[in-house]
Write an enzyme that holds these catalytic residues in place. Sequence first.
Site: not given
Ligand SMILES: NC(=O)c1ccc[n+]([C@@H]2O[C@H](COP(=O)([O-])OP(=O)(O)OC[C@H]3O[C@@H](n4cnc5c(N)ncnc54)[C@H](O)[C@@H]3O)[C@@H](O)[C@H]2O)c1
Length: 252
Positions: A119, A175, A203
């Site tokens: 992000a 993150n 950010h």
């Molecule tokens: N690094 C960054 O800057 C950044 C930015 C955005 C999101 N993220 C992270 O990325 C991840 C995904 O974001 P999102 O918006 O798509 O979230 P989201 O909640 O829309 O989707 C996550 C999906 O993963 C599935 N899931 C969760 N744990 C699981 C597991 N153990 N096994 C299988 N499936 C699993 C859930 O059922 C869900 O469908 C989150 O952890 C979020 O915090 C990081």
Amino acid sequence: MIRVGLLGCGNVGRIIAKEHVGVEITALHDRIPERTEEAAKLCDAVVYRDFSSFVKADIDIVVEAASVAAVRDHAEEILLSGKDLVILSVGALADGEFRERITALAGANGRKIHIPSGAIIGLDNLKVGQIAPFTRLLLRTTKSPESLNIRAGKRMMIFSGKANDCIREFPKNINVAVALGLAAGREADVEIWIDPDVDRNIHEIIAEGAFGEIFIRVSNVPSTDNPSTSYLAALSILTLLKNLNEPLVVGT
Ligand SMILES: NC(=O)c1ccc[n+]([C@@H]2O[C@H](COP(=O)([O-])OP(=O)(O)OC[C@H]3O[C@@H](n4cnc5c(N)ncnc54)[C@H](O)[C@@H]3O)[C@@H](O)[C@H]2O)c1
């Protein structure tokens, strides 16, 4: 062409399934089966109901877009299965012992773990801090009160401290801070603000060192499905995948 397995078919996963460029999405897994089925409509990939068959699929790299728990539970098996790994839930690497364990495992098995900029913008040159340490590294994040389930009538700071302390209080917002620290080679200071007048996730990164000063401001459009996630995060993975095998490497 590189074959990608998607672990997590939520907000970010669906964008990757739909908008991927230069790679094939060939395997999908989510703990919620309907999410996997939905993502399968966006790409030509096989749906795996259980993780152990997913990880054995004919893929080169797993993109984790699931959760910190998914990284902790599955990173080792992914690397041991001979797959590279992209980690979006970077907060999982705040645990130094876990981070060192999977890094060593990747090294021993000739695999790579990729951390996308997510992000924010700028993890590439923030790595100069590994050579010439920063004297200041601050991440200032501003969000709408609703996105953090807080009620507030005016702009206010709700956290100021070290990234590792922020993890305990705001685990879902860590993150970016962890990614910054890994790139720069030192823990970031973090401020979290809520502001009823903003509808973006903002950010700001401030870094100072022997080279001069950096100020980066990223104003992210929150996703409608998940207000704590931004389109930029998905784009950063799509870009990483597109460039993985390019002979000309820019901005690293
Ligand atoms: N690094 C960054 O800057 C950044 C930015 C955005 C999101 N993220 C992270 O990325 C991840 C995904 O974001 P999102 O918006 O798509 O979230 P989201 O909640 O829309 O989707 C996550 C999906 O993963 C599935 N899931 C969760 N744990 C699981 C597991 N153990 N096994 C299988 N499936 C699993 C859930 O059922 C869900 O469908 C989150 O952890 C979020 O915090 C990081």
